[in-house]
Design a protein around this motif. Structure first.
Motif, PDB file in Angstrom:
ATOM      1  N   GLU A  41     -11.852 -10.694  -6.849  1.00 32.63           N
ATOM      2  CA  GLU A  41     -11.095 -11.863  -6.406  1.00 32.63           C
ATOM      3  C   GLU A  41      -9.788 -11.470  -5.718  1.00 32.63           C
ATOM      4  OE1 GLU A  41     -10.673 -14.712  -9.565  1.00 32.63           O
ATOM      5  OE2 GLU A  41     -12.831 -14.723 -10.003  1.00 32.63           O
ATOM      6  N   ILE A  42      -9.661 -10.195  -5.387  1.00 39.68           N
ATOM      7  CA  ILE A  42      -8.505  -9.710  -4.631  1.00 39.68           C
ATOM      8  C   ILE A  42      -8.994  -9.220  -3.263  1.00 39.68           C
ATOM      9  CG2 ILE A  42      -6.700  -7.963  -4.471  1.00 39.68           C
ATOM     10  CD1 ILE A  42      -6.045 -10.083  -6.519  1.00 39.68           C
ATOM     11  N   MET A  43      -8.515  -9.874  -2.233  1.00 41.05           N
ATOM     12  CA  MET A  43      -8.859  -9.536  -0.844  1.00 41.05           C
ATOM     13  C   MET A  43      -7.744  -8.652  -0.286  1.00 41.05           C
ATOM     14  SD  MET A  43      -9.364 -12.410   2.122  1.00 41.05           S
ATOM     15  CE  MET A  43      -9.443 -12.053   3.871  1.00 41.05           C
ATOM     16  N   VAL A  44      -8.124  -7.511   0.283  1.00 44.38           N
ATOM     17  CA  VAL A  44      -7.157  -6.535   0.774  1.00 44.38           C
ATOM     18  C   VAL A  44      -7.265  -6.431   2.291  1.00 44.38           C
ATOM     19  CG1 VAL A  44      -6.296  -4.172   0.607  1.00 44.38           C
ATOM     20  CG2 VAL A  44      -7.427  -5.237  -1.379  1.00 44.38           C
ATOM     21  N   ILE A  45      -6.204  -6.820   2.984  1.00 44.28           N
ATOM     22  CA  ILE A  45      -6.139  -6.686   4.441  1.00 44.28           C
ATOM     23  C   ILE A  45      -5.330  -5.437   4.767  1.00 44.28           C
ATOM     24  CG2 ILE A  45      -5.374  -7.738   6.606  1.00 44.28           C
ATOM     25  CD1 ILE A  45      -5.556 -10.466   5.242  1.00 44.28           C
ATOM     26  N   THR A  46      -5.941  -4.511   5.465  1.00 46.56           N
ATOM     27  CA  THR A  46      -5.247  -3.309   5.907  1.00 46.56           C
ATOM     28  C   THR A  46      -5.041  -3.392   7.416  1.00 46.56           C
ATOM     29  OG1 THR A  46      -6.281  -1.995   4.143  1.00 46.56           O
ATOM     30  CG2 THR A  46      -5.285  -0.787   5.977  1.00 46.56           C
ATOM     31  N   LEU A  47      -3.789  -3.360   7.840  1.00 49.95           N
ATOM     32  CA  LEU A  47      -3.481  -3.444   9.264  1.00 49.95           C
ATOM     33  C   LEU A  47      -3.625  -2.081   9.921  1.00 49.95           C
ATOM     34  CD1 LEU A  47      -0.335  -5.771   9.082  1.00 49.95           C
ATOM     35  CD2 LEU A  47      -2.754  -6.409   9.303  1.00 49.95           C
ATOM     36  N   THR A  48      -3.670  -2.072  11.239  1.00 47.65           N
ATOM     37  CA  THR A  48      -3.861  -0.811  11.960  1.00 47.65           C
ATOM     38  C   THR A  48      -2.678   0.128  11.800  1.00 47.65           C
ATOM     39  OG1 THR A  48      -3.070  -1.941  13.958  1.00 47.65           O
ATOM     40  CG2 THR A  48      -5.447  -1.759  13.664  1.00 47.65           C
ATOM     41  N   ASP A  49      -1.511  -0.407  11.408  1.00 45.47           N
ATOM     42  CA  ASP A  49      -0.363   0.466  11.173  1.00 45.47           C
ATOM     43  C   ASP A  49      -0.275   0.925   9.714  1.00 45.47           C
ATOM     44  OD1 ASP A  49       0.511  -1.775   9.800  1.00 45.47           O
ATOM     45  OD2 ASP A  49       2.154  -2.247  11.163  1.00 45.47           O
ATOM     46  N   GLY A  50      -1.278   0.599   8.901  1.00 42.31           N
ATOM     47  CA  GLY A  50      -1.343   1.060   7.521  1.00 42.31           C
ATOM     48  C   GLY A  50      -0.799   0.089   6.483  1.00 42.31           C
ATOM     49  N   ARG A  51      -0.060  -0.920   6.897  1.00 45.69           N
ATOM     50  CA  ARG A  51       0.467  -1.881   5.929  1.00 45.69           C
ATOM     51  C   ARG A  51      -0.678  -2.705   5.336  1.00 45.69           C
ATOM     52  NH1 ARG A  51       5.028  -5.011   9.207  1.00 45.69           N
ATOM     53  NH2 ARG A  51       3.415  -4.823  10.825  1.00 45.69           N
ATOM     54  N   GLN A  52      -0.480  -3.155   4.103  1.00 40.62           N
ATOM     55  CA  GLN A  52      -1.526  -3.904   3.423  1.00 40.62           C
ATOM     56  C   GLN A  52      -1.013  -5.234   2.884  1.00 40.62           C
ATOM     57  OE1 GLN A  52      -2.982  -0.872   0.565  1.00 40.62           O
ATOM     58  NE2 GLN A  52      -4.906  -0.907   1.715  1.00 40.62           N
ATOM     59  N   ILE A  53      -1.920  -6.192   2.832  1.00 42.02           N
ATOM     60  CA  ILE A  53      -1.643  -7.524   2.303  1.00 42.02           C
ATOM     61  C   ILE A  53      -2.719  -7.833   1.274  1.00 42.02           C
ATOM     62  CG2 ILE A  53      -1.468  -9.981   2.865  1.00 42.02           C
ATOM     63  CD1 ILE A  53      -0.856  -8.896   5.831  1.00 42.02           C
ATOM     64  N   PHE A  54      -2.318  -8.360   0.111  1.00 38.00           N
ATOM     65  CA  PHE A  54      -3.244  -8.615  -0.978  1.00 38.00           C
ATOM     66  C   PHE A  54      -3.278 -10.115  -1.267  1.00 38.00           C
ATOM     67  CE2 PHE A  54      -1.519  -4.401  -1.261  1.00 38.00           C
ATOM     68  CZ  PHE A  54      -2.618  -3.594  -1.544  1.00 38.00           C
ATOM     69  N   ILE A  55      -4.484 -10.663  -1.288  1.00 38.04           N
ATOM     70  CA  ILE A  55      -4.680 -12.103  -1.462  1.00 38.04           C
ATOM     71  C   ILE A  55      -5.553 -12.362  -2.684  1.00 38.04           C
ATOM     72  CG2 ILE A  55      -5.717 -14.176  -0.434  1.00 38.04           C
ATOM     73  CD1 ILE A  55      -5.061 -12.888   2.330  1.00 38.04           C
TER      74      ILE A  55
END
Length: 286
Positions: A41-55
């Motif tokens: 239930e945790i969605m992990v977005i990894t951007l092309t610059d390496g930063r991450q966002i957790f939903i």
């Protein structure tokens, strides 16, 4: 709707004090208040610059749309997508800016409407109403909810994740998602499906350059922020997996937290409380 501070203060006074247990308890959580969020239930977005966002995904409130999101993740559909809209004091939106990328064949093209939830099951109910509902509060597992007395819904708070859509009866597939980056976006309540909430990395969305183009959609591809991958935490190797916990609200300590916000220490004064002021109540597992 604007209310002057003296009117909000009056509302707080009319609401009266919270129960004695809230007044006696500390607003600080204890270890037993923290509960694990399932890794799927945790969605992990990894951007092309390496930063991450957790939903954190709202699986039990929007099962159809979250199932679609799972299908998109398994198909790696968002890999190579972009954050293509960043509108000042409104939203950041991501997906396929070209609107040409085919969706996975097993996706549900028009999921059932999930603008509302089953019931107003608030473990803690705010003692004052707001401009958008007759009552609001938080579920035992920390989701902000509201009601008008007949229907109930998840609220569009700062960091809530909603499903972008066209005009009704379209409900959106979940391929195009957005999050409010200003304050809250409560006027979207019951008009768009809430599928989750950013629990870490909201600073990434809120610090992106704003677009001056109509609706905040970047005018050129070069302005967009690239997405390298989107995965569930459960899909990471065990030793790389991010783990999160939510703070339970069905206890005197959370009631005391609400009371503290309603009745702050001097020189601050009580001016009211809106459910989005409570925050997501999520942390990394120690």
């Amino acid at each position: 709707m604007f209310r002057p501070l003296h009117a909000l203060a009056a509302l707080a006074l009319l609401a009266g004090p919270l129960p004695a247990c809230a007044q006696q308890a500390t607003p600080d959580p204890v270890a037993a208040d923290w509960h694990d969020i399932p890794d799927d239930e945790i969605m992990v977005i990894t951007l092309t610059d390496g930063r991450q966002i957790f939903i954190r995904l709202a699986k039990r409130f929007a099962p159809g749309h979250v199932a679609n999101i799972g299908t998109l993740i398994n198909a790696h559909w968002w890999d190579g997508a972009t954050i293509y809209r960043v509108q000042e004091n409104w939203v950041a939106q991501w997906g396929d800016a070209t609107e040409q990328k085919p969706l996975p064949p097993e996706i549900l093209r028009r999921p059932p409407a999930e603008f509302e939830i089953g019931a107003f099951e608030a473990a803690q109910r705010l003692p004052v109403r707001d401009a958008y509902s007759t009552a609001s509060g938080v579920t035992a597992d920390g989701w902000p909810i509201a009601t008008d007395g007949s229907a109930a819904w998840l609220t569009h708070c700062y960091g809530s994740v909603g499903v972008a859509r066209d005009s009704l009866p379209d409900t959106g597939t979940g391929a195009e998602l957005f999050t409010p980056i200003g304050q809250s976006a409560r006027r979207l309540d019951r008009n768009y499906t809430v599928v989750g909430r950013v629990v870490e990395g909201m600073d990434v969305f809120s610090s992106l350059p704003r677009s001056a183009a109509p609706m905040g959609v970047y005018a050129t591809a070069a302005e967009r922020t690239g997405i390298a991958s989107v995965r569930l935490a459960s899909q990471f190797p065990a030793d790389e997996r991010p783990h999160f916990q939510y703070r339970a609200t069905d206890n005197p300590r959370y009631a005391a937290l609400i009371d503290k916000k309603m009745n702050p220490d001097a020189p601050m004064i009580a001016t009211g409380l809106e459910v989005c002021d409570l925050g997501p109540g999520v942390r990394r597992r120690p």
